[in-house]
Design an enzyme around this catalytic site. Structure first.
Site, mmCIF file in Angstrom:
data_model
loop_
_atom_site.group_PDB
_atom_site.id
_atom_site.type_symbol
_atom_site.label_atom_id
_atom_site.label_comp_id
_atom_site.label_asym_id
_atom_site.label_seq_id
_atom_site.Cartn_x
_atom_site.Cartn_y
_atom_site.Cartn_z
ATOM 1 N N LYS A 111 0.921 -0.930 0.300
ATOM 2 C CA LYS A 111 -0.168 0.047 0.324
ATOM 3 C C LYS A 111 0.333 1.940 -0.286
ATOM 4 O O LYS A 111 2.030 1.357 0.749
ATOM 5 C CB LYS A 111 -1.218 -0.142 0.890
ATOM 6 C CG LYS A 111 -1.873 -0.941 0.464
ATOM 7 C CD LYS A 111 -2.940 -1.000 1.632
ATOM 8 C CE LYS A 111 -4.653 -1.650 1.412
ATOM 9 N NZ LYS A 111 -5.483 -1.848 1.841
ATOM 10 N N ARG A 127 -3.875 -10.347 4.729
ATOM 11 C CA ARG A 127 -3.986 -10.507 3.136
ATOM 12 C C ARG A 127 -3.183 -9.523 2.355
ATOM 13 O O ARG A 127 -2.157 -8.534 2.823
ATOM 14 C CB ARG A 127 -5.263 -9.485 3.163
ATOM 15 C CG ARG A 127 -5.767 -9.663 1.820
ATOM 16 C CD ARG A 127 -7.616 -8.489 1.782
ATOM 17 N NE ARG A 127 -7.770 -8.053 0.361
ATOM 18 C CZ ARG A 127 -7.356 -7.466 -0.520
ATOM 19 N NH1 ARG A 127 -6.196 -6.795 -0.934
ATOM 20 N NH2 ARG A 127 -7.953 -7.825 -2.052
HETATM 21 N N1 HH2 Z 1 -7.454 -3.582 0.620
HETATM 22 C C1 HH2 Z 1 -7.923 -3.995 -0.971
HETATM 23 C C2 HH2 Z 1 -8.606 -4.460 -0.950
HETATM 24 N N2 HH2 Z 1 -9.921 -5.025 0.048
HETATM 25 N N3 HH2 Z 1 -10.508 -6.165 2.758
HETATM 26 C C3 HH2 Z 1 -9.607 -5.611 3.576
HETATM 27 N N4 HH2 Z 1 -10.474 -7.249 4.233
HETATM 28 N N5 HH2 Z 1 -8.372 -5.337 3.825
HETATM 29 C C4 HH2 Z 1 -8.120 -4.737 3.224
HETATM 30 O O1 HH2 Z 1 -6.729 -3.910 4.007
HETATM 31 C C5 HH2 Z 1 -8.351 -4.057 1.680
HETATM 32 C C6 HH2 Z 1 -9.255 -5.008 1.368
HETATM 33 C C7 HH2 Z 1 -7.243 -2.514 -1.233
HETATM 34 O O2 HH2 Z 1 -5.997 -3.239 -2.212
HETATM 35 P P1 HH2 Z 1 -6.174 -4.443 -3.454
HETATM 36 O O3 HH2 Z 1 -7.143 -5.465 -3.721
HETATM 37 O O4 HH2 Z 1 -4.777 -5.156 -3.538
HETATM 38 O O5 HH2 Z 1 -6.469 -3.122 -4.777
HETATM 39 P P2 HH2 Z 1 -7.667 -2.670 -5.552
HETATM 40 O O6 HH2 Z 1 -8.585 -2.118 -4.539
HETATM 41 O O7 HH2 Z 1 -7.518 -1.524 -6.218
HETATM 42 O O8 HH2 Z 1 -8.317 -4.290 -6.138
#
Ligand code: HH2
Length: 299
Positions: free
Chosen positions: A237, A271
């Site tokens: 992040k 995660r």
């Molecule tokens: N962060 C993201 C998405 N979903 N869910 C939970 N429970 N906690 C988190 O910190 C979280 C999440 C964002 O990360 P990522 O899926 O890699 O990116 P994007 O939202 O751009 O798909």
């Protein structure tokens, strides 16, 4: 070295629950669990567009499991800062075939990363066992969907919506406010008939928070773990880039540091994008600590 980094043994907190009930699965939380991220989106902040093709996504899912993922989190909508909402039909078109195909081939619990009850319902029908809801049951139908399926649920804190959450987020006491919010969402989930054993909470790193807010919350994972098992999603992040100067694809070292810190503060689930490296780091930390919470057997 800052002395705060040296944690006395009594600060290593046990999770409030020793297992997470997710549909047909019971995930023991007596050791750290790794949730591998599988984004089936064109625009996710670090892996957008890589796994859009369902066959490529399934191959990636199998790869993450082979690397040691205990859970796969499949998302069809980016929630990065500034992201626009994706219609239900499009989100479903992205995630449903991947969940269906993986459910036929793997035993690990599948999670759907969605804020929409329609997507969650179809994903659970297709074989998912967990709803990872960054809006913590914001959709009025979501609690019923989770209850009826007996699914696991992740209740995450977010300030505002992805479209505007990073526009000057402000808190008086970020830890107290996030803790109170999560406690209230747990109560709402229980009142809607969801079992305590189905609930995991998440401070929502990067969701309407500055770097200072993220650091304060990571320092207080132990206080959140008093409420329910805690999931931390800090992988790659932006705040890690702000501290280390690395771009998204160079944030693995920083992500590993946050992962281990979170476990030492009592997180139950991480995660992450980089499953293999995280498993190795967790295993090493477990050996160094010689402490049950960090024994990563099988990871
Ligand atoms: N962060 C993201 C998405 N979903 N869910 C939970 N429970 N906690 C988190 O910190 C979280 C999440 C964002 O990360 P990522 O899926 O890699 O990116 P994007 O939202 O751009 O798909």
């Amino acid at each position: 070295m800052n002395r705060r980094l040296i944690l006395p043994q009594e600060e290593l907190r046990k999770p409030s629950l020793s297992a997470w009930r997710c549909g047909p699965h019971t995930i023991s939380l007596d050791r750290p669990r790794i949730m591998g991220i599988l984004n089936v989106t064109p625009d996710s902040f670090s892996d957008g567009g890589r796994w859009l093709d369902p066959d490529a996504a399934v191959r990636r899912g199998l790869e993450l499991i082979a690397e040691g993922a205990d859970i796969l989190d499949i998302g069809g909508e980016s929630t990065r800062p500034g992201a626009a909402e994706v219609p239900v039909v499009e989100e479903l078109r992205r995630v449903a075939p991947v969940i269906e195909a993986l459910a036929q081939r793997v035993c690990v619990p599948l999670s759907v990363d969605t804020r929409k009850s329609g997507v969650a319902r179809a994903a659970l029908d297709a074989g998912a066992a967990i709803v990872n809801d960054v809006s913590a049951l914001g959709d009025p139908e979501m609690a019923a969907v989770v209850r009826e399926a007996g699914a696991g649920v992740v209740l995450m804190h977010m300030r505002g919506t992805p479209a505007e959450m990073q526009c000057d987020p402000q808190y008086g006491d970020v830890v107290a406010e996030v803790r109170a919010y999560l406690a209230a969402r747990i109560e709402a989930a229980l009142a809607a008939g969801i079992g305590r054993g189905q609930i995991v909470i998440d401070p929502g790193i990067g969701f309407g928070k500055t770097t200072a807010h993220n650091l304060a919350l990571l320092g207080a994972v132990n206080r959140l773990a008093e409420l329910a098992p805690v999931l931390v999603g800090a992988s790659r992040k932006r705040f890690i880039g702000e501290i280390t100067g690395a771009s998204a694809d160079g944030r693995l070292p920083g992500s590993l540091a946050v992962a281990l810190w979170s476990l030492l503060r009592g997180a139950a689930i991480l995660r992450v994008h980089d499953v293999s490296a995280t498993c190795a780091a967790v295993k090493m930390a477990g050996a160094l600590c010689g402490e049950v919470r960090l024994k990563a057997e099988g990871c």
